[in-house]
Design a protein around this motif. Sequence first.
Motif, PDB file in Angstrom:
ATOM      1  N   SER A   1       2.873   9.025   8.140  1.00  0.00           N
ATOM      2  CA  SER A   1       3.862   9.447   7.708  1.00  0.00           C
ATOM      3  C   SER A   1       3.716   9.326   5.570  1.00  0.00           C
ATOM      4  O   SER A   1       4.454   9.130   5.188  1.00  0.00           O
ATOM      5  CB  SER A   1       4.961   9.132   7.892  1.00  0.00           C
TER       6      SER A   1
ATOM      7  N   ARG B   1      -5.027   7.196  -2.675  1.00  0.00           N
ATOM      8  CA  ARG B   1      -4.795   5.723  -3.252  1.00  0.00           C
ATOM      9  C   ARG B   1      -5.190   4.749  -2.356  1.00  0.00           C
ATOM     10  O   ARG B   1      -5.995   3.788  -2.964  1.00  0.00           O
ATOM     11  CB  ARG B   1      -2.880   5.766  -2.056  1.00  0.00           C
ATOM     12  N   ALA B   2      -5.976   5.236  -0.996  1.00  0.00           N
ATOM     13  CA  ALA B   2      -6.893   4.339  -0.322  1.00  0.00           C
ATOM     14  C   ALA B   2      -8.253   4.248  -0.236  1.00  0.00           C
ATOM     15  O   ALA B   2      -8.933   3.517  -0.219  1.00  0.00           O
ATOM     16  CB  ALA B   2      -6.584   4.876   1.299  1.00  0.00           C
TER      17      ALA B   2
ATOM     18  N   PRO C   1      12.622  -3.248  -5.815  1.00  0.00           N
ATOM     19  CA  PRO C   1      12.765  -2.167  -6.897  1.00  0.00           C
ATOM     20  C   PRO C   1      13.772  -0.962  -5.975  1.00  0.00           C
ATOM     21  O   PRO C   1      14.280  -0.331  -6.267  1.00  0.00           O
ATOM     22  CB  PRO C   1      11.343  -1.008  -7.072  1.00  0.00           C
ATOM     23  N   GLN C   2      12.848  -0.333  -4.606  1.00  0.00           N
ATOM     24  CA  GLN C   2      13.868   0.694  -4.342  1.00  0.00           C
ATOM     25  C   GLN C   2      15.135  -0.298  -3.168  1.00  0.00           C
ATOM     26  O   GLN C   2      15.919   0.534  -3.029  1.00  0.00           O
ATOM     27  CB  GLN C   2      13.080   0.963  -2.449  1.00  0.00           C
TER      28      GLN C   2
ATOM     29  N   ASN D   1       4.016   7.399   3.169  1.00  0.00           N
ATOM     30  CA  ASN D   1       3.905   5.760   3.026  1.00  0.00           C
ATOM     31  C   ASN D   1       3.780   5.969   1.819  1.00  0.00           C
ATOM     32  O   ASN D   1       3.040   5.025   1.537  1.00  0.00           O
ATOM     33  CB  ASN D   1       3.670   5.180   3.773  1.00  0.00           C
ATOM     34  N   LEU D   2       3.508   7.188   1.064  1.00  0.00           N
ATOM     35  CA  LEU D   2       3.732   7.053  -0.760  1.00  0.00           C
ATOM     36  C   LEU D   2       4.539   5.695  -1.383  1.00  0.00           C
ATOM     37  O   LEU D   2       5.782   5.851  -0.419  1.00  0.00           O
ATOM     38  CB  LEU D   2       4.010   8.375  -1.575  1.00  0.00           C
ATOM     39  N   PHE D   3       4.877   5.624  -2.307  1.00  0.00           N
ATOM     40  CA  PHE D   3       5.609   4.554  -2.421  1.00  0.00           C
ATOM     41  C   PHE D   3       6.623   5.184  -3.788  1.00  0.00           C
ATOM     42  O   PHE D   3       6.282   6.712  -4.866  1.00  0.00           O
ATOM     43  CB  PHE D   3       5.620   3.563  -3.417  1.00  0.00           C
ATOM     44  N   PRO D   4       7.888   5.959  -3.058  1.00  0.00           N
ATOM     45  CA  PRO D   4       8.732   6.797  -3.460  1.00  0.00           C
ATOM     46  C   PRO D   4       9.587   6.668  -5.157  1.00  0.00           C
ATOM     47  O   PRO D   4       9.985   7.686  -6.093  1.00  0.00           O
ATOM     48  CB  PRO D   4      10.055   7.121  -3.102  1.00  0.00           C
ATOM     49  N   HIS D   5       9.163   5.623  -5.308  1.00  0.00           N
ATOM     50  CA  HIS D   5       9.984   5.150  -6.851  1.00  0.00           C
ATOM     51  C   HIS D   5       8.808   4.624  -8.275  1.00  0.00           C
ATOM     52  O   HIS D   5       8.371   4.479  -8.537  1.00  0.00           O
ATOM     53  CB  HIS D   5      10.834   3.606  -6.610  1.00  0.00           C
TER      54      HIS D   5
ATOM     55  N   ALA E   1       2.647   0.373   3.990  1.00  0.00           N
ATOM     56  CA  ALA E   1       1.383   0.605   3.559  1.00  0.00           C
ATOM     57  C   ALA E   1       1.171  -0.323   1.913  1.00  0.00           C
ATOM     58  O   ALA E   1      -0.088  -0.366   1.946  1.00  0.00           O
ATOM     59  CB  ALA E   1       2.057   2.124   2.992  1.00  0.00           C
TER      60      ALA E   1
ATOM     61  N   VAL F   1       7.182  -3.216  -3.901  1.00  0.00           N
ATOM     62  CA  VAL F   1       7.188  -1.755  -3.203  1.00  0.00           C
ATOM     63  C   VAL F   1       9.789  -1.469  -2.822  1.00  0.00           C
ATOM     64  O   VAL F   1      10.029  -0.895  -2.745  1.00  0.00           O
ATOM     65  CB  VAL F   1       6.500  -1.673  -2.039  1.00  0.00           C
TER      66      VAL F   1
ATOM     67  N   SER G   1       7.575   0.924   7.282  1.00  0.00           N
ATOM     68  CA  SER G   1       6.410   1.646   7.591  1.00  0.00           C
ATOM     69  C   SER G   1       6.071   1.559   4.964  1.00  0.00           C
ATOM     70  O   SER G   1       4.283   1.867   4.982  1.00  0.00           O
ATOM     71  CB  SER G   1       6.213   3.458   7.075  1.00  0.00           C
ATOM     72  N   GLN G   2       6.557   1.098   4.440  1.00  0.00           N
ATOM     73  CA  GLN G   2       6.810   0.979   3.361  1.00  0.00           C
ATOM     74  C   GLN G   2       6.393  -0.312   2.440  1.00  0.00           C
ATOM     75  O   GLN G   2       5.157  -0.849   2.253  1.00  0.00           O
ATOM     76  CB  GLN G   2       7.445   0.946   2.306  1.00  0.00           C
TER      77      GLN G   2
ATOM     78  N   ILE H   1      -6.584   1.951   4.712  1.00  0.00           N
ATOM     79  CA  ILE H   1      -5.742   3.206   6.114  1.00  0.00           C
ATOM     80  C   ILE H   1      -5.042   4.201   5.609  1.00  0.00           C
ATOM     81  O   ILE H   1      -4.811   4.292   4.377  1.00  0.00           O
ATOM     82  CB  ILE H   1      -5.174   2.152   7.175  1.00  0.00           C
TER      83      ILE H   1
ATOM     84  N   PHE I   1      -2.027   6.981   6.863  1.00  0.00           N
ATOM     85  CA  PHE I   1      -0.532   6.345   7.550  1.00  0.00           C
ATOM     86  C   PHE I   1      -0.491   8.112   7.811  1.00  0.00           C
ATOM     87  O   PHE I   1      -0.351   9.842   6.947  1.00  0.00           O
ATOM     88  CB  PHE I   1       0.662   5.888   7.937  1.00  0.00           C
TER      89      PHE I   1
ATOM     90  N   SER J   1      -1.290  -2.586   3.520  1.00  0.00           N
ATOM     91  CA  SER J   1      -2.739  -2.460   3.747  1.00  0.00           C
ATOM     92  C   SER J   1      -3.096  -1.912   2.899  1.00  0.00           C
ATOM     93  O   SER J   1      -4.914  -2.130   3.282  1.00  0.00           O
ATOM     94  CB  SER J   1      -2.529  -1.001   4.487  1.00  0.00           C
ATOM     95  N   LEU J   2      -3.249  -2.674   1.618  1.00  0.00           N
ATOM     96  CA  LEU J   2      -3.823  -2.292  -0.165  1.00  0.00           C
ATOM     97  C   LEU J   2      -4.124  -3.318  -0.167  1.00  0.00           C
ATOM     98  O   LEU J   2      -4.777  -3.504  -1.243  1.00  0.00           O
ATOM     99  CB  LEU J   2      -2.923  -0.879  -0.773  1.00  0.00           C
TER     100      LEU J   2
ATOM    101  N   ARG K   1      17.730  -0.788  -6.511  1.00  0.00           N
ATOM    102  CA  ARG K   1      18.631   1.394  -6.875  1.00  0.00           C
ATOM    103  C   ARG K   1      19.420   1.580  -5.712  1.00  0.00           C
ATOM    104  O   ARG K   1      20.290   2.367  -6.271  1.00  0.00           O
ATOM    105  CB  ARG K   1      16.989   2.104  -6.519  1.00  0.00           C
TER     106      ARG K   1
END
Lengths: 251, 257
Positions: free
Chosen positions: B101, B165-166, A166-167, B103-107, A148, A163, A144-145, B97, B99, A151-152, A170
């Motif tokens: 869940s 963000r979208a 980097p994850q 789906n933000l980028f956590p880092h 996302a 994206v 899903s990352q 779009i 979502f 999709s951008l 870590r």
Amino acid sequence: MVLAAVIVLVPRMPRWDRVKKSFFDVEQMRDSLPRLIDAFWLDVKIFAWTTPAIFVLALLIALARNSRSPALFPVRAFAAVYTDVMRGVPVILWIYLVGFGVPGLGLERPYNSPLLWGSVALAMTYSGYVAEVFRAGIASVHESQRAAARSLGLSSWQTMRFVVLPQAVRRVVPPLLNDLVSLQKDVALVSLIGPIEILRQANIDKAKFANFTPFIVAALIFLAVTIPLTRLTDYLWHRQQRRTTGTRVAA
Amino acid sequence: MTAGPNNTATPSAAAAKVSLRGVTKAFGNNVVLRDFSLDVSAGEVVSLIGASGSGKTTVLRCINLLEQIDDGAVLLDGDEISSVGRDPNPVRRRVGIVFQSFNLFPHMSVARNITLALTEVLGQTTDAARDRASELLRRFGLSEKADVYPDQLSGGQQQRVAIIRALAMKPEVLLLDEITSALDPELVGEVLDVVRELKGSGITMLIATHEMAFAREISDRVCFLHGGTIAEVGAPSELFGAPRDERTKQFLRRVRM
């Protein structure tokens, strides 16, 4: 308890004085220590220049294995074969093959140095292992990352770079450090093709003085480096567990 | 291109912003969309309702080209975007779009989540992107969260950031995929308020949702999906007030209880 038993009982064993003289000779320790520390410096240097090479190679291999385009099938296949072969053959065999074999081709100085090619052999084998660690990290980032990011409008390479990687990196710091601890010891294998690093120096001292104490000293020097590194790995792993698993079940 | 039977007699295809023509999509043996056709005109808000597995999410993912369709065509402004081998990135800049869940980028910080595509895809300067992010965060009441990381936010706040963000990309079409399904009930309102504010701004929206009251309130048209096709489509008052299809009636009875 066990430790106390060992400390109390072992010296009471028959012929303990022989053991003590052969392995724990204080005079011998004093004599060998400076030479061994000097020789250990070479281990540190080999470690220092192979580590970056390993990370770069491993990352490239991991990226190749994670490529998705059908056109890149040959790249994926090469990466898969590379990790299989590097991990499937004993490190010591690679060191003999590359470390003795390549200088044996009659290359000019300084390109015929066993030290150089021994280091290359280490970098080759270890990049196979580390590539798998990176690959696991990349695979652990949820699809899903990617969705996302794509999709951008980010390209697949931008998605990887900003994206996913980097994850992924870590997450794999603890297993990476684990491989570094292992590399730190395997550096000594280079001694088998000539360079006088700590293990070789200890062997020389052992032969000269007919005493095994230099090996004990060498072992202690290794432990002085690997134990802190191992503790650091544990610490980072626990910290990550705390961050990612949230509430813990009572023991 | 194979144009399927157009079973939704709505705005003519030429004027449609988004158009799906006889789209079929299967995952293995599981056919999720069957000969699915729908036209959405510019600025229109269309909701997709239906049971889980009826194909709502897949419709949205096909429009954003996150799924490759097996048959049929997806058109954006009359331009066939679903052709094989076409670069999806220019389309995705125009179609945002959000979502289920988040789906933000956590880092990345909230601000960086928003500016990433602005700088890397649209080529804006860091300052311009940052300004755009601040402006949107202010508009939706999240100014003080710019430098915070996603896991320090509530679910509702995270989803609002995902919408921002979208939106930052100034998309012409916004796809909302069950954006409140993962939220605690008390957080649903703040997210839906953002969507309410967007209606009428000219943006075309397709909303897959389980929030029937919301679908009724915000939509120009509502589609009831069943088995990968549209079983019934109409104005919210018709579809919710006087459903004609037996399956629609059944579904509405079940969700209303």
